[in-house]
Design an enzyme around this catalytic site. Structure first.
Site, short mmCIF file in Angstrom:
data_model
loop_
_atom_site.label_atom_id
_atom_site.label_comp_id
_atom_site.label_asym_id
_atom_site.label_seq_id
_atom_site.Cartn_x
_atom_site.Cartn_y
_atom_site.Cartn_z
N GLY A 1 2.77 -3.17 8.46
CA GLY A 1 3.03 -3.44 9.87
C GLY A 1 4.49 -3.81 10.08
O GLY A 1 5.08 -4.52 9.26
N THR B 1 0.82 -1.22 0.00
CA THR B 1 0.00 0.00 0.00
C THR B 1 0.86 1.27 0.00
O THR B 1 1.89 1.33 0.66
CB THR B 1 -0.90 -0.01 1.25
OG1 THR B 1 -1.59 -1.25 1.28
CG2 THR B 1 -1.89 1.13 1.23
N GLU C 1 -6.18 -6.73 3.39
CA GLU C 1 -6.35 -7.97 2.63
C GLU C 1 -7.57 -7.92 1.73
O GLU C 1 -8.31 -8.88 1.62
CB GLU C 1 -6.43 -9.18 3.58
CG GLU C 1 -5.16 -9.45 4.35
CD GLU C 1 -3.94 -9.56 3.46
OE1 GLU C 1 -4.06 -10.05 2.31
OE2 GLU C 1 -2.87 -9.12 3.90
C1 FAD Z 1 -4.23 -1.75 10.47
C2 FAD Z 1 -3.80 -1.80 9.04
C3 FAD Z 1 -2.72 -2.56 8.66
C4 FAD Z 1 -2.28 -2.59 7.34
N1 FAD Z 1 -1.17 -3.33 7.02
C5 FAD Z 1 -0.68 -3.27 5.76
C6 FAD Z 1 0.51 -3.97 5.40
O1 FAD Z 1 1.11 -4.65 6.22
N2 FAD Z 1 1.00 -3.85 4.13
C7 FAD Z 1 0.34 -3.12 3.21
O2 FAD Z 1 0.83 -3.05 2.08
N3 FAD Z 1 -0.80 -2.46 3.49
C8 FAD Z 1 -1.32 -2.52 4.75
N4 FAD Z 1 -2.49 -1.85 5.06
C9 FAD Z 1 -3.16 -1.08 4.03
C10 FAD Z 1 -4.42 -1.76 3.51
O3 FAD Z 1 -4.07 -2.91 2.80
C11 FAD Z 1 -5.21 -0.78 2.63
O4 FAD Z 1 -5.66 0.26 3.47
C12 FAD Z 1 -6.38 -1.47 1.96
O5 FAD Z 1 -5.91 -2.26 0.88
C13 FAD Z 1 -7.47 -0.51 1.43
O6 FAD Z 1 -6.96 0.34 0.50
P1 FAD Z 1 -7.14 1.92 0.62
O7 FAD Z 1 -6.65 2.30 1.97
O8 FAD Z 1 -6.49 2.49 -0.57
O9 FAD Z 1 -8.69 2.19 0.59
P2 FAD Z 1 -9.53 2.79 -0.63
O10 FAD Z 1 -9.47 1.82 -1.74
O11 FAD Z 1 -9.11 4.18 -0.89
O12 FAD Z 1 -10.98 2.74 0.00
C14 FAD Z 1 -11.73 3.89 0.37
C15 FAD Z 1 -13.20 3.71 -0.06
O13 FAD Z 1 -13.27 3.62 -1.49
C16 FAD Z 1 -14.06 2.51 -1.87
N5 FAD Z 1 -13.58 1.92 -3.13
C17 FAD Z 1 -12.30 1.79 -3.57
N6 FAD Z 1 -12.27 1.15 -4.74
C18 FAD Z 1 -13.54 0.83 -5.07
C19 FAD Z 1 -14.16 0.14 -6.16
N7 FAD Z 1 -13.44 -0.37 -7.16
N8 FAD Z 1 -15.50 0.00 -6.16
C20 FAD Z 1 -16.23 0.50 -5.14
N9 FAD Z 1 -15.71 1.15 -4.09
C21 FAD Z 1 -14.38 1.31 -4.05
C22 FAD Z 1 -13.90 1.51 -0.72
O14 FAD Z 1 -15.01 0.62 -0.67
C23 FAD Z 1 -13.84 2.44 0.49
O15 FAD Z 1 -15.16 2.72 0.92
C24 FAD Z 1 -2.95 -1.83 6.38
C25 FAD Z 1 -4.08 -1.07 6.75
C26 FAD Z 1 -4.50 -1.05 8.06
C27 FAD Z 1 -5.69 -0.22 8.43
#
Ligand code: FAD
Ligand code: NAG
Ligand code: NAG
Ligand code: NAG
Ligand code: NAG
Length: 656
Positions: free
Chosen positions: A206, A167, A449
């Site tokens: 993490g 991410t 995930e």
């Molecule tokens: C505690 C924690 C630990 C983590 N650990 C790791 C890690 O170890 N390594 C790592 O790489 N990442 C990690 N992450 C990141 C995590 O994998 C991402 O936050 C996750 O993949 C969601 O992506 P985003 O944050 O870009 O959300 P976004 O995709 O920006 O989501 C925001 C909103 O947009 C909507 N949305 C997005 N795309 C679509 C679509 N195609 N259709 C409809 N709605 C959509 C979603 O439903 C949501 O409501 C971690 C996150 C947290 C909170």
């Protein structure tokens, strides 16, 4: 090392409780909770064996748990009284101790390791979680032979401590939007890694902030002037000797979050970081010395790890909900409040119909998810067996199903934990209840995930549902069969509705993609119904494996409660699809109420069967013996605020 047998271990637990309790606790040695256990209609121990997967598994699990509980290093301070930095330190110390102890005891089976760790870490996360859950598995599955020989021993001996950095600030879900680049330079045979923009900075992994000295970095691969999309690279972050960040590596902690206090989720900016060619994970795709790119044989090969992690998350949803129900249901039998009939003693709050309606369907859901988790785990192991023999045929289907079930179960469990917390009234808001910890540490499973909504949109719901599969089974009540049939028909019709919506959009001459976007709510609704149906099906199938009449009977009640509550919650869908009429829905409500009353005498025994010992729950409200109030007072007195004097008020109180 002596392993306690169960009765001894229980005795040990009781004694230690008396030892800690204030004097007046002695007066309360027989509180309400034990009496609650008298009227159970089934053998709790037998149900525990079913949840564990057999009598031997229960025995071994308890042996491992008592190893932790009797360990002096385990009796640490309550993390709730520590600052975030102290919690991080404590978590790293714990992780290190855990690893050394597992070695000492010779515990090496993954299930047993998982069991040992889950007692040790309680309701918190492990500081080295990413190393175990993502770094090592990625090395195991994506290294070629030479890489495996080099990296796996380094990682298994913790010289290389790793995380998984996918991410970025700007993108999580949309992987093609990730901007980190790895550009191959054939002259020096290295990849040059860069974070070209602010939005390309890796964010969230993490263990990245402080703990790791390596990361598997996902980056866009450029070679011979062409971009070949995302690939995984092993990037050294810090010196393995001094732990100081290497040149070009800008790395740190992202600050406090909603939960995950003990984990150093981090940021990573790469500035012309050069890594040798063989640091690209090359089991499938390759870059040859001259820069020639060799495609992987199948894009589906990376599904395996994802399916595995998702099946773990589904199991985790079952556990988080089971723990929360244990706390809320035990406390509901201890707590007395208000009155039902004027002048009579205050009833246990569990005797309010609304309280039962909050908690018993969640109890049924916890059982359902535990069984779904077991099922997914079995399927995963069967399928990975097939993969090593080169048969990938089942993988896409499992991949699609695992995405939906991951989203479905984590959404419900997250809401459910919060319902349990509110069901405990004010005391549920205290950290001593453990419910806040369980909640904040569980909810991000809805996001990581695979973000849940996106997962739901990916779930391909099968329209060829076999409604009649369960009809042949004599062990399932007619009512459960009817609910199951209704649930499956509802999925079928919701899929039809979503398809119709897409069709209508297409007739308006919009593109396929826009038609999809404009029908997404219908698609998610259909996937949701599909998952509900799958869970009912798996729960019903589980009943078929249970021989003991008492256990079978109580689980049947739970399965029916689960199925009917799903129908009631989605009554709109059932009306809209014409499957149930308004009078039929009233029947469903009526039956639900009967089931609540039927479950009441078994409620405490059903949470006991989950067999979370007090040390694992770490909840004053959820104590096995029900001695809640004395221990709440005891707990509060340990608050660090009681150790310091109040400041800054004097000037306010000074004479004018
Ligand atoms: C505690 C924690 C630990 C983590 N650990 C790791 C890690 O170890 N390594 C790592 O790489 N990442 C990690 N992450 C990141 C995590 O994998 C991402 O936050 C996750 O993949 C969601 O992506 P985003 O944050 O870009 O959300 P976004 O995709 O920006 O989501 C925001 C909103 O947009 C909507 N949305 C997005 N795309 C679509 C679509 N195609 N259709 C409809 N709605 C959509 C979603 O439903 C949501 O409501 C971690 C996150 C947290 C909170
Ligand atoms: C157990 O059942 C008996 C008989 O129905 C009843 O009188 C008693 O109150 C029940 N005990 C509890 C704790 O519910
Ligand atoms: C659907 O549920 C109703 C009410 O319980 C029942 O009467 C009906 O038979 C069920 N439908 C099917 C196909 O089983
Ligand atoms: C997707 O659909 C919603 C609702 O129909 C609409 O408001 C939005 O503009 C659409 N998005 C795009 C990018 O077209
Ligand atoms: C600052 C403060 O009020 N401290 C109190 C905390 O509680 C203990 C025990 O009740 C008192 O002795 C302290 O004075």
């Amino acid at each position: 090392m002596i392993l306690f047998t169960r009765p001894l271990f229980l005795l040990f637990r009781k004694l230690s409780i008396i030892g800690q309790a204030p004097v007046n606790a002695v007066l309360n040695l027989v509180p309400v909770v034990p009496r609650e256990r008298e009227n159970a209609t089934f053998n709790v121990e037998k149900l525990t064996h079913i949840l564990d997967g057999g009598i031997e598994k229960t025995k071994r699990r308890r042996e491992i748990e008592s190893l932790v509980i009797s360990d002096p290093d385990f009796q640490s301070e309550d993390l709730n009284f520590l600052s975030r930095s102290e919690r991080y330190d404590a978590a790293v110390k714990k992780s290190a101790q855990m690893i050394l102890k597992l070695r000492e005891y010779g515990i090496s089976d993954p299930e047993e390791i998982y069991c040992y760790k889950s007692v040790f870490r309680g309701n918190h996360h492990e500081a080295l979680g990413l190393h175990f859950n993502m770094f090592l598995p990625t090395l195991y599955t994506q290294c070629n032979k030479e890489q495996f020989e080099k990296w796996v021993p380094l990682a298994e001996s913790f010289k290389a401590l790793g995380t998984y950095a996918q991410t970025e600030l700007g993108h999580g879900t949309h992987l093609r939007g990730l901007e980190t680049t790895a550009t191959y330079d054939p002259a020096t045979q290295v990849f040059v890694l860069n974070s070209p923009t602010i939005t390309s900075i890796k964010w969230w992994p993490g263990g990245l902030g402080k703990t790791s000295n390596h990361a598997i970095v996902l980056a866009q691969l450029h070679t011979q002037g062409k971009c070949h999309g995302l690939h995984a690279f092993i990037v050294p972050l810090r010196s393995m000797n001094t732990h100081i960040p290497l040149p070009g590596v800008v790395v740190g902690d992202i600050g406090p979050k909603f939960g995950f206090d003990e984990v150093d989720n981090g940021y990573l900016k790469l500035e012309n970081v050069r890594i040798p060619r063989d640091h690209m994970l090359m089991k499938y795709a390759k870059v040859e010395a001259d820069g020639t790119y060799v495609k992987p044989p199948s894009a589906k090969l990376t599904y395996g790890t994802m399916v595995f992690i998702r099946s773990m998350i589904v199991g985790e949803a079952g556990r988080a909900l089971a723990k929360s129900c244990t706390i809320a249901i035990r406390y509901s039998s201890v707590r007395h409040q208000s009155e039902i009939r004027p002048g009579e003693p205050e009833p246990q709050i569990m005797d309010y119909q609304t309280q039962q309606y909050k908690l018993f369907p969640l109890l049924a859901t916890a059982y359902a998810y535990k069984f779904v988790g077991q099922y997914m785990n079995q399927v995963y192991h069967r399928i990975t067996g097939d993969i090593s023999q080169g048969d990938f045929s089942e993988l896409p289907e499992l991949h699609a199903l695992s995405a939906g079930l991951k989203a479905f179960t984590t959404w419900t469990a997250s809401e459910g934990i919060e319902v349990c917390r509110m069901a405990c009234g004010g005391h549920g808001y205290s950290r001593c209840s453990a419910l806040p910890d369980i909640y904040v540490n569980f909810v991000p499973t809805c996001t990581y995930e695979g973000e849940n909504t996106v997962m739901m949109l990916q779930t391909q719901t099968s329209t060829q549902l076999n409604v009649l599969v369960l009809y042949g089974q004599p062990c399932i009540s007619f009512c459960l069969k009817a609910s199951y049939a209704n649930a499956s028909l509802c999925v079928f019709r919701l899929v039809e509705l979503a398809a119709k919506s897409i069709q209508q959009e297409l007739q308006k001459r919009v593109s396929q993609e826009d038609a999809w976007n404009n029908s997404a709510i219908d698609l998610v609704r259909a996937s949701d119904a599909h998952c509900h149906y799958v869970v009912v099906k798996l729960f019903a199938a589980k009943l078929g494996e249970i021989g003991d009449t008492g256990v079978h009977s109580v689980l049947s009640t739970l399965a029916l409660l689960y199925a009917l509550q799903g129908i009631q919650q989605h009554s709109g869908d059932f009306l809209q699809t014409g499957l149930l009429s308004v009078p039929q829905l009233s029947q469903v409500s009526q039956r639900l109420k009967e089931l609540l009353a039927q479950l009441r005498p078994n409620a405490v025994a059903l949470v006991d069967a989950f067999d979370y010992c007090d040390e694992m729950l770490n909840s004053v409200l959820g104590r096995y013996d029900g001695n809640v109030y004395e221990h709440m007072f005891e707990w509060a007195r340990r608050s660090p605020l009681n150790k310091t004097e109040v400041r800054y008020l004097k000037p306010l109180q000074a004479k004018l």
